[in-house]
Scaffold this motif. Structure first.
Motif, short mmCIF file in Angstrom:
data_model
loop_
_atom_site.label_atom_id
_atom_site.label_comp_id
_atom_site.label_asym_id
_atom_site.label_seq_id
_atom_site.Cartn_x
_atom_site.Cartn_y
_atom_site.Cartn_z
N UNK A 46 0.82 -1.24 0.05
CA UNK A 46 0.06 0.10 -0.08
C UNK A 46 0.80 1.15 0.08
N UNK A 47 2.12 1.18 0.53
CA UNK A 47 2.86 2.13 0.68
C UNK A 47 3.69 2.58 -1.08
N UNK A 48 4.09 1.17 -1.32
CA UNK A 48 4.60 1.28 -2.65
C UNK A 48 3.58 1.65 -3.75
N UNK A 49 2.52 1.23 -3.75
CA UNK A 49 1.52 1.54 -4.91
C UNK A 49 1.23 3.00 -4.68
N UNK A 50 1.53 3.77 -3.64
CA UNK A 50 1.27 5.34 -3.60
C UNK A 50 -0.29 5.33 -3.20
N UNK A 51 -0.88 4.33 -2.55
CA UNK A 51 -2.14 4.50 -1.98
C UNK A 51 -2.19 5.31 -0.78
N UNK A 52 -1.00 5.37 -0.09
CA UNK A 52 -0.86 6.15 1.20
C UNK A 52 0.07 7.49 0.92
N UNK A 53 -0.24 7.96 -0.27
CA UNK A 53 0.62 9.07 -0.68
C UNK A 53 0.54 10.54 0.31
N UNK A 54 -0.73 10.40 1.05
CA UNK A 54 -0.74 11.63 1.80
C UNK A 54 0.19 11.73 3.15
N UNK A 55 1.16 10.51 3.01
CA UNK A 55 2.17 10.43 4.22
C UNK A 55 3.60 10.09 3.39
N UNK A 56 4.42 10.82 3.76
CA UNK A 56 5.71 10.83 3.22
C UNK A 56 6.60 9.40 3.88
N UNK A 57 6.41 8.18 3.24
CA UNK A 57 6.97 7.15 4.13
C UNK A 57 8.51 7.37 3.83
N UNK A 58 9.35 6.98 4.65
CA UNK A 58 10.92 6.84 4.29
C UNK A 58 11.27 5.40 4.94
N UNK A 59 12.07 4.86 3.95
CA UNK A 59 12.57 3.32 4.29
C UNK A 59 13.80 3.54 5.50
N UNK A 60 14.15 3.12 6.34
CA UNK A 60 14.94 3.28 7.21
C UNK A 60 15.70 1.76 7.19
N UNK A 61 16.59 1.48 8.02
CA UNK A 61 17.11 -0.30 8.29
C UNK A 61 16.05 -1.08 8.83
N UNK A 62 15.80 -2.22 8.17
CA UNK A 62 14.91 -3.37 8.88
C UNK A 62 15.72 -4.66 8.93
#
Ligand SMILES: [Zn+2]
Length: 489
Positions: A46-62
Motif C-alpha cells: 500500500x505504501x509502494x503503490x502510492x495508496x498512502x501518498x498523504x504520508x511521506x514514508x521513508x525506508x530506514x534499516x529493517x
C-alpha cells in the motif's frame, strides 16, 4: 525552486527475530539480513503503490534473522545504533512504523521490543511521535510495549499467509492517525495462556474463529489485535495478549475483554493441528502407510520456530530402526547443522566412507555416531550440504542452519520428494508447498529447544499464573489496562 512536501513524515525501521531460551544457539550479527530503501518499501504494497501518498514514508534499516537462540547483546547494540542513526538523521518524525517480529530475546535484557520502541521513540522526537508496529502473532507483548506503541497489530493467520496485508494494515493505521490528527488510545490485556505454535494454527478451531472475530470491530475501534505469544521465551512477559486501539475508551476496553475472555474460555480446546504423538508412534504410522511421501515433522528442533538445528536424537532413533535403514524405499532426514561433518564428507568425497559423531554443534548435549557413504555434496550461495547414505536412509548435514520447508529446498540437493517413501523433517505444521506434496503426515513430539510439550520445559522466569503450568481459575476475570494516547504509562 523545489517546494518541500507538507505531508506528515514517517520512517520504517525494525529489528526482528524469534528466540527460544532453550536453544544453545546464539544469534549473531551475521545471522541478520538488513533491508534498506526499496527492499523495505516492497514489504508494504500500500505504501509502494502510492495508496498512502498523504504520508511521506521513508525506508530506514529493517534487520531480520531466522529464528534461533537469543541475540548476542553486542549484535543487538550494533543493529540498534544503525536504526537510531537513521532515525536521528531525519528527526523529528511525525510517525514511525516498526517492522518487527515481537519475540526477540537479547542476552542480559528482558522485553527487547519495549527497549527498541523506547529508544526509537526518543530518537524520533519523543512523546509527540506516533508509533505503529506490524508484528507476528507469535510475539509476546508486554504492558510496557503497549504503553510505548500507539498502533500495534499482528498477523491473523498461522501459517502466516497475511504478512503483506498485516504490514499494510499497520501503515494504514499510521496514515489515518497522522492525516486525521487523531491519536487513539489502546486497551491491553495479558492473557495468562502459553501455547505451543503447533496448537495455534488458524486453519483449525478454536484459533480460526478467534481470529475471524477480529475482522469487523465495533464502532469506535480502529484495530483489534491478538497475539498467541511465543511459549519458548522464558521471560516475564511471555503470554498471549490482546490490544485494541480506538477513539471510544469504552468500546476498546469492552472489545479487549471480549477477545481475552474468548481466548481463555477455549484454552483447553487448542490441539495439535495434525495427528501428533511420540516419534516411535510416528514411525509406526509411517510404516503402516502405503502413500508416498509420508512426512513426519520432527517438531522439537524446527529452525524456523527457534530450534538450533543441532539436535540429533531423532537421527539416533532412525538409525536404530530396521524399517528405516533396511526397509523398501528411500527415507530422508533433514537437516542437521554440522559444519565439521560437512567438511569431513567433503574431504572423503562422493562415494567415500563417512564415520563420525554428529550433532550438538551449538551445544545441544548429545551426539550420534553416523556411519555411511557420502552420497551427495552441494555448495552454493545458501551454504554447503553433505548427504550421507546409510542403507535406505539419507541424512542431510548442512554448514549453516537451514530449513528444508519446500520442494525447492530438496530440489537444491537433488532429492525428489515424489520418489521418497518417508521424509522426516525439522519442521512444525507443513508450509503450504510441502503440505501439497505430502501424502500422509504426522507430528512427532520430539526433543529440542522448541519441544511442543511445553509442560516439559524447565521454565523459570515466566509470570504466574500461566496456563498450562498453573490453574488460572474459573471464572477468569480479564484485567484490561488503558494505555495512551502517546507514551503515557
Ligand atoms: Zn510466527
Amino acid at each position: 525552486m523545489s517546494v518541500a512536501s507538507t505531508h506528515p513524515r514517517a520512517i520504517i525501521v525494525g529489528i526482528g527475530t524469534e528466540c527460544s531460551s532453550f536453544a544453545p544457539h546464539r544469534t549473531s550479527l551475521s545471522d541478520f539480513g538488513i533491508r534498506v530503501g526499496s527492499r523495505v518499501l516492497e514489504r508494504f504494497p500500500a505504501v509502494q503503490s502510492g495508496e498512502l501518498d498523504a504520508v511521506d514514508f521513508v525506508a530506514g534499516p529493517v534487520a531480520r534473522a531466522l529464528p534461533g537462540g537469543p541475540v548476542l547483546r553486542a549484535a543487538y547494540d550494533t543493529l540498534l545504533e544503525e536504526v537510531l542513526d537513521a532515525v536521528r538523521a531525519g528527526a523529528p518524525w511525525d510517525g514511525v512504523l516498526l517492522d518487527i517480529h515481537g519475540a526477540m530475546l537479547v542476552d542480559g535484557m528482558d522485553d527487547a521490543e519495549a527497549d527498541l520502541a523506547r529508544r526509537v521513540r526518543e530518537a524520533a522526537g519523543g512523546q509527540p511521535v506516533v508509533l505503529a508496529a506490524a508484528m507476528d502473532l507469535h510475539g509476546n507483548v508486554s504492558r510496557d510495549f503497549a504503553g510505548l506503541v500507539d498502533l500495534p497489530t499482528c498477523y491473523r493467520t498461522a501459517p502466516h499467509v497475511d504478512e503483506p496485508e498485516t504490514r499494510d494494515r499497520a501503515a494504514r493505521l499510521l496514515a489515518r492517525a497522522l492525516v486525521s490528527g487523531v491519536r487513539p488510545a489502546r486497551a491491553w490485556c495479558r492473557i495468562p495462556v502459553a501455547l505451543p505454535g503447533e496448537k495455534t494454527s488458524t486453519r483449525v478451531e478454536p484459533a480460526a474463529s478467534l481470529y475471524a472475530s477480529l475482522a469487523d470491530p465495533p464502532d469506535g475501534v480502529w484495530e483489534a489485535a491478538l497475539w498467541v505469544g511465543y511459549a519458548w521465551a522464558d521471560e516475564p512477559r511471555t503470554a498471549a495478549a490482546a490490544i485494541v486501539v480506538g477513539e471510544d475508551l469504552g468500546a476498546i476496553q469492552r472489545e479487549c475483554a471480549r477477545i481475552a475472555k474468548g481466548f481463555v474460555a477455549v484454552r483447553a480446546d487448542f490441539d495439535f493441528c495434525g495427528p501428533a504423538g511420540s516419534l516411535a508412534w510416528a514411525l509406526d504410522a509411517a510404516d503402516a502407510a502405503s502413500t508416498t511421501p509420508f512426512v513426519i515433522s520432527d517438531t522439537g528442533d524446527n529452525p524456523t520456530a527457534g530450534g538450533s538445528g543441532d539436535v540429533p536424537t531423532t537421527l539416533a532413533a532412525l538409525l536404530a530402526d530396521p524399517r528405516v535403514v533396511s526397509g523398501a524405499g528411500d527415507v530422508v532426514w533433514s537437516a542437521l547443522v554440522d559444519p565439521e561433518g560437512v567438511l569431513r564428507a567433503q574431504d572423503v568425497g562422493i562415494g567415500g566412507a563417512f564415520d563420525g559423531d554428529v550433532g550438538g554443534w551449538f551445544g545441544w548435549p548429545s551426539r550420534v555416531r553416523l556411519r555411511g557413504v557420502v552420497h551427495r555434496l552441494v555448495s552454493d550461495a545458501a551454504g554447503d550440504v553433505a548427504v550421507i547414505r546409510t542403507g535406505q536412509l539419507q541424512v542431510v548435514l548442512t554448514s549453516r542452519r537451514t530449513p528444508f520447508h519446500s520442494r525447492q529446498d530438496y530440489a537444491r540437493i537433488a532429492i525428489d520428494l515424489g520418489r521418497t517413501r518417508l521424509v522426516v523433517n525439522k519442521i512444525g505444521y507443513l508450509e503450504p508447498d510441502l503440505h501439497r506434496v505430502s501424502d500422509g503426515w504426522v507430528l512427532a513430539l520430539t526433543d529440542g529447544p522448541v519441544d511442543q510439550r511445553i509442560d516439559h520445559l524447565d521454565v523459570r522466569r515466566v509470570r504466574h499464573p500461566l496456563h498450562p503450568f498453573d490453574d488460572i481459575g474459573d471464572p477468569w476475570t480479564a484485567q484490561v489496562e488503558l494505555c495512551g494516547p502517546g507514551a503515557i504509562r
